[in-house]
Write a protein that holds these residues in place. Sequence first.
Motif, PDB file in Angstrom:
ATOM      1  N   ASP A  68       0.806  -1.229   0.000  1.00  0.00           N
ATOM      2  CA  ASP A  68       0.000   0.000   0.000  1.00  0.00           C
ATOM      3  C   ASP A  68       0.835   1.273   0.000  1.00  0.00           C
ATOM      4  O   ASP A  68       0.332   2.338   0.352  1.00  0.00           O
ATOM      5  CB  ASP A  68      -1.006  -0.010   1.160  1.00  0.00           C
ATOM      6  CG  ASP A  68      -0.338  -0.159   2.530  1.00  0.00           C
ATOM      7  OD1 ASP A  68       0.909  -0.195   2.576  1.00  0.00           O
ATOM      8  OD2 ASP A  68      -1.064  -0.254   3.535  1.00  0.00           O
ATOM      9  N   GLY A  74       2.627   8.407   1.636  1.00  0.00           N
ATOM     10  CA  GLY A  74       1.449   9.162   2.061  1.00  0.00           C
ATOM     11  C   GLY A  74       1.807  10.585   2.476  1.00  0.00           C
ATOM     12  O   GLY A  74       2.938  10.870   2.861  1.00  0.00           O
ATOM     13  N   ASN A  75       0.810  11.430   2.390  1.00  0.00           N
ATOM     14  CA  ASN A  75       1.026  12.854   2.656  1.00  0.00           C
ATOM     15  C   ASN A  75       0.773  13.158   4.125  1.00  0.00           C
ATOM     16  O   ASN A  75      -0.312  13.561   4.518  1.00  0.00           O
ATOM     17  CB  ASN A  75       0.067  13.668   1.780  1.00  0.00           C
ATOM     18  CG  ASN A  75       0.317  15.155   1.922  1.00  0.00           C
ATOM     19  OD1 ASN A  75       1.457  15.597   2.067  1.00  0.00           O
ATOM     20  ND2 ASN A  75      -0.750  15.930   1.893  1.00  0.00           N
ATOM     21  N   GLN A 124      -1.474   6.353   4.671  1.00  0.00           N
ATOM     22  CA  GLN A 124      -1.315   6.370   3.221  1.00  0.00           C
ATOM     23  C   GLN A 124      -2.502   7.058   2.524  1.00  0.00           C
ATOM     24  O   GLN A 124      -2.493   8.260   2.353  1.00  0.00           O
ATOM     25  CB  GLN A 124      -1.123   4.937   2.712  1.00  0.00           C
ATOM     26  CG  GLN A 124       0.274   4.408   2.987  1.00  0.00           C
ATOM     27  CD  GLN A 124       1.326   5.183   2.213  1.00  0.00           C
ATOM     28  OE1 GLN A 124       2.176   5.860   2.781  1.00  0.00           O
ATOM     29  NE2 GLN A 124       1.252   5.130   0.884  1.00  0.00           N
ATOM     30  N   LEU A 125      -3.539   6.303   2.169  1.00  0.00           N
ATOM     31  CA  LEU A 125      -4.677   6.911   1.481  1.00  0.00           C
ATOM     32  C   LEU A 125      -5.689   7.374   2.518  1.00  0.00           C
ATOM     33  O   LEU A 125      -6.397   6.563   3.110  1.00  0.00           O
ATOM     34  CB  LEU A 125      -5.317   5.886   0.527  1.00  0.00           C
ATOM     35  CG  LEU A 125      -6.543   6.372  -0.249  1.00  0.00           C
ATOM     36  CD1 LEU A 125      -6.231   7.614  -1.078  1.00  0.00           C
ATOM     37  CD2 LEU A 125      -7.092   5.280  -1.148  1.00  0.00           C
ATOM     38  N   ASP A 126      -5.716   8.688   2.726  1.00  0.00           N
ATOM     39  CA  ASP A 126      -6.712   9.201   3.652  1.00  0.00           C
ATOM     40  C   ASP A 126      -8.075   9.083   2.980  1.00  0.00           C
ATOM     41  O   ASP A 126      -8.184   9.109   1.758  1.00  0.00           O
ATOM     42  CB  ASP A 126      -6.414  10.664   3.998  1.00  0.00           C
ATOM     43  CG  ASP A 126      -7.284  11.165   5.144  1.00  0.00           C
ATOM     44  OD1 ASP A 126      -7.569  10.379   6.061  1.00  0.00           O
ATOM     45  OD2 ASP A 126      -7.669  12.337   5.116  1.00  0.00           O
TER      46      ASP A 126
END
Lengths: 391, 391, 391, 391
Positions: C169, C174-175, C290-292
């Motif tokens: 993943d 990630g931000n 990672q993916l909010d």
Amino acid sequence: MTGGFRFRLTGRTPPLDVEGWRRRAGRRVPPMVWAYIENGADTERTLGENRSAYRDWYLNQRVLTRTTDVDLTTTVAGTRLDLPVAVAPVGLAGAAHWHGDLGLARAAERSGTRMVLSSASTYSIEEVARGTDERHWFQLYPWGDRALTASLMDRARDSGFTALFVTVDVPVYGNRLRERRTGMGLPPTLTPRRVLQAALRPRWAYAYLRHRRTTLRNLVPDGTRGTAVESVTVQSENLTADIGWNDLEWIRSRWDGPLFVKGVLHPDDAERVVDLGADGVVVSNHGGRQLDAVQPTVRALPAVAQRVGHRAEVLVDGGIRSGADVAVALALGARACLVGRPAVYGLAGGGADGVAEVLRILREELVRNLTMMGVAASADLAPHHLTPAPR
Amino acid sequence: MTGGFRFRLTGRTPPLDVEGWRRRAGRRVPPMVWAYIENGADTERTLGENRSAYRDWYLNQRVLTRTTDVDLTTTVAGTRLDLPVAVAPVGLAGAAHWHGDLGLARAAERSGTRMVLSSASTYSIEEVARGTDERHWFQLYPWGDRALTASLMDRARDSGFTALFVTVDVPVYGNRLRERRTGMGLPPTLTPRRVLQAALRPRWAYAYLRHRRTTLRNLVPDGTRGTAVESVTVQSENLTADIGWNDLEWIRSRWDGPLFVKGVLHPDDAERVVDLGADGVVVSNHGGRQLDAVQPTVRALPAVAQRVGHRAEVLVDGGIRSGADVAVALALGARACLVGRPAVYGLAGGGADGVAEVLRILREELVRNLTMMGVAASADLAPHHLTPAPR
Amino acid sequence: MTGGFRFRLTGRTPPLDVEGWRRRAGRRVPPMVWAYIENGADTERTLGENRSAYRDWYLNQRVLTRTTDVDLTTTVAGTRLDLPVAVAPVGLAGAAHWHGDLGLARAAERSGTRMVLSSASTYSIEEVARGTDERHWFQLYPWGDRALTASLMDRARDSGFTALFVTVDVPVYGNRLRERRTGMGLPPTLTPRRVLQAALRPRWAYAYLRHRRTTLRNLVPDGTRGTAVESVTVQSENLTADIGWNDLEWIRSRWDGPLFVKGVLHPDDAERVVDLGADGVVVSNHGGRQLDAVQPTVRALPAVAQRVGHRAEVLVDGGIRSGADVAVALALGARACLVGRPAVYGLAGGGADGVAEVLRILREELVRNLTMMGVAASADLAPHHLTPAPR
Amino acid sequence: MTGGFRFRLTGRTPPLDVEGWRRRAGRRVPPMVWAYIENGADTERTLGENRSAYRDWYLNQRVLTRTTDVDLTTTVAGTRLDLPVAVAPVGLAGAAHWHGDLGLARAAERSGTRMVLSSASTYSIEEVARGTDERHWFQLYPWGDRALTASLMDRARDSGFTALFVTVDVPVYGNRLRERRTGMGLPPTLTPRRVLQAALRPRWAYAYLRHRRTTLRNLVPDGTRGTAVESVTVQSENLTADIGWNDLEWIRSRWDGPLFVKGVLHPDDAERVVDLGADGVVVSNHGGRQLDAVQPTVRALPAVAQRVGHRAEVLVDGGIRSGADVAVALALGARACLVGRPAVYGLAGGGADGVAEVLRILREELVRNLTMMGVAASADLAPHHLTPAPR
């Protein structure tokens, strides 16, 4: 910093919405009066949900509808109103401002609508009749003493009140903790601290001492010392749970004009009320001041409107603070709304002028909303003008 | 500022609701005792939901019902009660106030109801029996030591306790973080800071030193130094998860009177309990003090009531703080409610008189609510008196 | 104030739950390290829901079950574990405490479980192998450079790591705003203020200067000045989105032992992973890093478990902070949980001993919960042990 | 503290997300301008829900998708855009920063997208045309004065604007309380306090005095004293609810290029708009500034997209603050999003460069999200890329 601006020394503006009038009112009256105005029963759950439940619904926007002249007129109890909002009966209005019930009535008629005068008013039936140009409506507690009840009905009829609103949701007095804690019991209890708090609102205190509009003038003759105790004694002695459908029948038989029953939440009760000859019902939980944990009115309204809306006038009160709230209530089946606290906020904040201003704000908001909804007349509002909000 | 008012020097009123008694209690006892009273297990999710889940329901208001004399009587365990609320068993009651379990029992009987005496009481079975006029009920932990268990049952029977409440939701002690953090472990741990905090509640501290009602008097003979350690040792040594259905059978076979099983949430468990000969169940999660993340009791109640309500008495505790909560519980199938913390708030705040006052408040609230609901007897409450609240 | 109490000079107790260890950790490490540990991607919605979504479920309490010896054993990747909780791979563990990955591994084995060693560890594969008694598991980023990837796999196998966890993943990093704002970028940026903040945690600062366990030892040879920059350069250069199913096939073909794919949320992905020969999947959103706006793992778990649970081992991480959370995850189909932040809280707060203490707390909570649920073995947990909570 | 770190004197970083730009903007402009930018109508319920409703959805993560080169291109109104985000029309942009509409347009084209120039712009149509390299789009209020409306259309066409966006949701001006309270009425009202507040933002105040970009340059010739009053007079006089479908027909007949209708929420309206020849609709509630209590746009979008998405371009604005929001909107059927406040935050916080930076952030977030979702092109986004979040 020039060019196209207007200059003023202060930015203080009059309140722009009902909430603004609420804040102003809270600054103008002593804490014990404020507690009386604002509080609800027990945990105040219903008080809060009366307002928040309006968020169950979205208003539907429509475009290019050429809605230029929104018609807000309606007919309630045979009276044509310029806007679908009338002033609810409120007890002890004179405590908010010495203009009291008379101020409410005058503001209502100036705004093209009517007030429901409370039995527990601080101006008598006759005083209000003499002081107003239009014929208003009268609210009646079905007290145990039929002679007293009958005499109030007679006085109201003789004074020209056209419609009777019978309040049925006070078999016992609701348990309002804030007013009990601040001494607004029966009778009110003063302490040095409370006197000081009142003195810190000199405008209110002066008017109180000058006009003494804090006794129930329908029940006792005047405002001399001692009559306040007497008036609350009369009221509390007559308050009784021993009131039934036959009492309503008796009232119906003694009142020729339009008759509304206020404080109905269950559709079965609404049906029986109408079967008994009432012309309308007010879906109400007494502003959250009686049975706490009962449904907010906007959630009780649809079932009542569906059951009796085709043969009786359905009104609603509780939690209405904006034109958007009025639009929701009308779309769900109400013919008009009653506003209690909003009117009292205006009264406490600015006397009769304040009340008129609150009604003007509601009208302006409603017109604006209907324009954007593309609804040319508030009487046309229907469920398809709303969308349910996900929870 | 005259005319119709009553004058007093201070506006301090006694608490008007259970929450008010809670606040008073919090000011009267030392922090470590308060932590013990208030805390729940782990994250206290269940503790919180026990209360908030009562908002799943609205009470239905009905009008013109001529409900003047609300009947609150019920029969639980063969005892007629004047109100459908009894005092739940609470451990270490003497830490809240030296009146302890005796104060709870006396207040209960003054209020027309009964107390369930905890095994972990600070007055012995015999002391409570001697000090009261009515026959109360006894709570039993099914400890591993059958001889000890049997001796408690014998003492309770010999002292005139009529019903037995067997607590089955403590196979292990719940993980109560607040009491662990403040030193209320087994045994309690004192630090200079905690001693100081207690000294700042001199009324409590004096009574503690004078009466020493903080040991478990059913397990150890008196309150001399060392017996507290001994009492908790006895209790914790006997606490065991090695308890099964045959232990309940054994208890049933040794107790002739009414037998309730307390701490049941699953309808299958309730059914088996009744099949085994119990007369009733208490839907309980031990006040949120045992298995955190378990259902709040008011959400577990309907399934249990539906399964065994026709052949056993269903009681409920957990989160009840008002007459409205009692009304919801009864409408969902409970025959009566037990109140633990509310009684302890009264005890901590005012001894036996405080407990009686809390029970009086609950009664008054319940009568008021039923009057407005048009329900003449609390025993008539049924699901149709409620409306589910949208979430 | 005598009689049955224990006396101590201070009431300071070690943390009693994971949240307590979290607070202790926050006091021990400098703000920039704390931001790195705690933060999630973007708005941190998924970070928050990872935890709150566990409230979707209630645990079911059962009574009289004679549950005395709760069996927590399970088998993951062919390794028998004493509790169904293993330590998730965490990057840069040495920044939390110089014990770093070695501390995590030692604590895991002392607790009867295993750690998944991160590729981005601050102790090298070989260092961890030499420093531990048991064979642990190794986490692999499928970097673009196959030679590098293969060399890591070879080193892990040669060092005795038994299972491989391939993280899928992180096609891009990630931000994570909090770490970016505090300078924890690539490379970390120091300012005078940040240096001062670190100096105010002298225990941490001393250990940092003494042990320098903040570089990625699997990628660069030692901790000399410059290697941190080098290590992050290596990592970020090799991070690539150009990774597909054939890369996983290649990994599968090169690794004989058990292979898990970590970072799977969609059941279709899980199925394909298993079709491709993986032995298990870890339902994970990388701790919300990672993916909010992606699903919390406990909501993604049931569909994955239903799809592949019969032929592969399903693990889950994200938001687990208590034994109750572990019980929910297992009941919904997980074979075991991985805990990342809880382990790091223990590490930051107390080195390897802290980690062991966190694992002990989870075990104790789980045993206590299962005892009250009447579930004799955690492996027996199933959906019927839960009740959905209304929303 | 050496080894692998970068050193800087300060940790101040530029904003990393739109929210950061919002905070910066709030510090840069005077309160009355900030109120104008931020406020919504009435209770601001819709303003708030425009944002929060994006939490109705989760993004679906997919793995091993080899998504390396995310394609964000789309075509709107015949113009190919490099990202599916354009700048919404915003009135009085010059009040945020003297770069005003020209700054917005230049930043948009630098970012590979376009701006919709507001009729109420502070740079005239011709100024914007002269100052930009690309052909932008023009927003039109269908004022009552057809000559004025026609002249604006002609000027836009002559200046090279390719598409026309007709705003239909302002039959009356929304009731924006914050701007009314701070004096941002028609005309703006200054007080000594407000002047002082502006003076405390010297950078803004200097630019205001220097460039005077706070009048509506499409309506009045220049910025001399008095023209602001004149411009608002022109606008408010021409604002009318007397606009219907035939006015839209007339506009359609006079405009050859692509025509979008902005402010459509009801699918029936969308259908009629497209039947009438519009090329697209913008699902919009005017940023919550018009009809309060109307649906948030992301909840209105799916029905509109389903009804007309196959034969018209559907855009959406309102509440979009991140790439994740853009992804949700596109998956629900939008071809592209318009962003108003985010662009103004960039403008107020950093002029044209700030706007470009906001657009860069949105692009970067969207690319990152799509990479992790395994979606190679934003145009491929569809409902199956989302999962509904439980409420």
